[in-house]
Design a protein around this motif. Structure first.
Motif, PDB file in Angstrom:
ATOM      1  N   LEU A  16      -5.969   8.224   2.487  1.00 39.87           N
ATOM      2  CA  LEU A  16      -7.160   8.486   3.298  1.00 39.87           C
ATOM      3  C   LEU A  16      -7.834   7.171   3.699  1.00 39.87           C
ATOM      4  O   LEU A  16      -8.313   7.024   4.826  1.00 39.87           O
ATOM      5  N   GLN A  17      -7.862   6.226   2.770  1.00 41.52           N
ATOM      6  CA  GLN A  17      -8.463   4.922   3.053  1.00 41.52           C
ATOM      7  C   GLN A  17      -7.676   4.178   4.131  1.00 41.52           C
ATOM      8  O   GLN A  17      -8.239   3.546   5.006  1.00 41.52           O
ATOM      9  N   LEU A  68       0.834  -1.199   0.000  1.00 41.16           N
ATOM     10  CA  LEU A  68       0.000   0.000   0.000  1.00 41.16           C
ATOM     11  C   LEU A  68       0.870   1.252   0.000  1.00 41.16           C
ATOM     12  O   LEU A  68       0.744   2.115  -0.871  1.00 41.16           O
ATOM     13  N   TRP A  69       1.779   1.333   0.986  1.00 41.49           N
ATOM     14  CA  TRP A  69       2.611   2.526   1.078  1.00 41.49           C
ATOM     15  C   TRP A  69       3.653   2.571  -0.028  1.00 41.49           C
ATOM     16  O   TRP A  69       4.033   3.653  -0.485  1.00 41.49           O
ATOM     17  N   GLY A  70       4.078   1.409  -0.475  1.00 46.49           N
ATOM     18  CA  GLY A  70       4.975   1.376  -1.633  1.00 46.49           C
ATOM     19  C   GLY A  70       4.272   1.899  -2.873  1.00 46.49           C
ATOM     20  O   GLY A  70       4.849   2.644  -3.668  1.00 46.49           O
ATOM     21  N   GLY A  71       2.996   1.514  -3.027  1.00 42.15           N
ATOM     22  CA  GLY A  71       2.210   2.000  -4.153  1.00 42.15           C
ATOM     23  C   GLY A  71       1.978   3.504  -4.081  1.00 42.15           C
ATOM     24  O   GLY A  71       2.018   4.196  -5.101  1.00 42.15           O
ATOM     25  N   MET A  79      -2.617  10.406 -10.937  1.00 40.77           N
ATOM     26  CA  MET A  79      -1.754   9.604 -10.070  1.00 40.77           C
ATOM     27  C   MET A  79      -1.788  10.117  -8.633  1.00 40.77           C
ATOM     28  O   MET A  79      -1.899   9.336  -7.674  1.00 40.77           O
ATOM     29  N   TRP A  80      -1.694  11.424  -8.466  1.00 44.31           N
ATOM     30  CA  TRP A  80      -1.710  12.002  -7.116  1.00 44.31           C
ATOM     31  C   TRP A  80      -3.079  11.859  -6.455  1.00 44.31           C
ATOM     32  O   TRP A  80      -3.158  11.669  -5.241  1.00 44.31           O
ATOM     33  N   MET A  81      -4.132  11.930  -7.239  1.00 47.07           N
ATOM     34  CA  MET A  81      -5.473  11.746  -6.686  1.00 47.07           C
ATOM     35  C   MET A  81      -5.647  10.321  -6.157  1.00 47.07           C
ATOM     36  O   MET A  81      -6.213  10.112  -5.079  1.00 47.07           O
ATOM     37  N   ILE A  82      -5.176   9.339  -6.920  1.00 47.37           N
ATOM     38  CA  ILE A  82      -5.283   7.946  -6.476  1.00 47.37           C
ATOM     39  C   ILE A  82      -4.446   7.731  -5.218  1.00 47.37           C
ATOM     40  O   ILE A  82      -4.866   7.052  -4.279  1.00 47.37           O
TER      41      ILE A  82
END
Length: 202
Positions: A198-199, A72-75, A189-192
């Motif tokens: 946030l999730q 997750l954080w890598g992504g 990309m930044w929005m995702i």
């Protein structure tokens, strides 16, 4: 629906970045040579890789619970860096996508070239197997919807690029057009990335 849209946007952002495969599809579209075959090969290859990424990552995540937060954080980091690179490309003025010249090519040659540009490109495995697979896991239990959205984006993009090439060519030949494309890709990309953060914090 959120997973489907997220998959569509994530996949579209990755595919839309200028590269050899897109240049080849555009070139074939402008020349009107074996366009349907090229579009089918590109979209079909993406669909297979996306399916493997979504299914494979889910199985691995069940066996290794710690892998999901790491990915997750890598992504998120990857999306932020990739988006920044797109904005940097925009600041540098973009790059025109040239179709190139040359004589007619046989169907066999076109197919082999298309497969090589797709399957021998290391970025395609990072994008589909690793990144999209990891992102899909964040939308559990709706990974399949995310994957379908990603596949749909691939099919729509390659069909538009291949069959609409004769209309897109004059526009994509201008560096300013790619400034806009790069900015849109960076923003998505930044929005995702922001959505995933946030999730994760909820």
């Amino acid at each position: 629906m959120n997973a489907l849209v997220a998959g569509f946007l994530a996949s579209l952002s990755l595919i839309a970045a200028i590269g050899a495969q897109n240049a080849f599809v555009l070139r074939q579209g402008i020349r009107r040579e074996h366009v349907a075959v090229v579009v089918a090969l590109c979209a079909g290859s993406d669909a297979l890789l996306i399916a493997l990424g979504v299914a494979g990552f889910g199985a691995v995540a069940e066996a290794l619970p710690w892998l999901t937060p790491v990915m997750l954080w890598g992504g998120v980091v990857f999306l932020l860096v990739y988006g920044a690179l797109r904005f940097r490309a925009a600041l540098r003025g973009g790059a025109a996508l040239a179709a190139g010249a040359g004589g007619p090519a046989s169907r066999r040659r076109v197919v082999l070239t298309c497969l090589a540009l797709t399957w021998l490109n290391p970025h395609v495995y990072l994008d589909t197997l690793a990144l999209l697979g990891a992102l899909a896991a964040q939308y559990s239990p709706h990974e399949v919807r995310f994957g379908l959205g990603a596949m749909l984006a691939s099919a729509v993009f390659f069909a538009a690029l291949g069959f609409g090439a004769r209309y897109l060519a004059p526009v994509l030949a201008r560096p300013r057009a790619w400034v806009i494309v790069e900015c849109v890709i960076g923003a998505i990309m930044w929005m995702i990335a922001a959505h995933l953060v946030l999730q994760a914090l909820e």
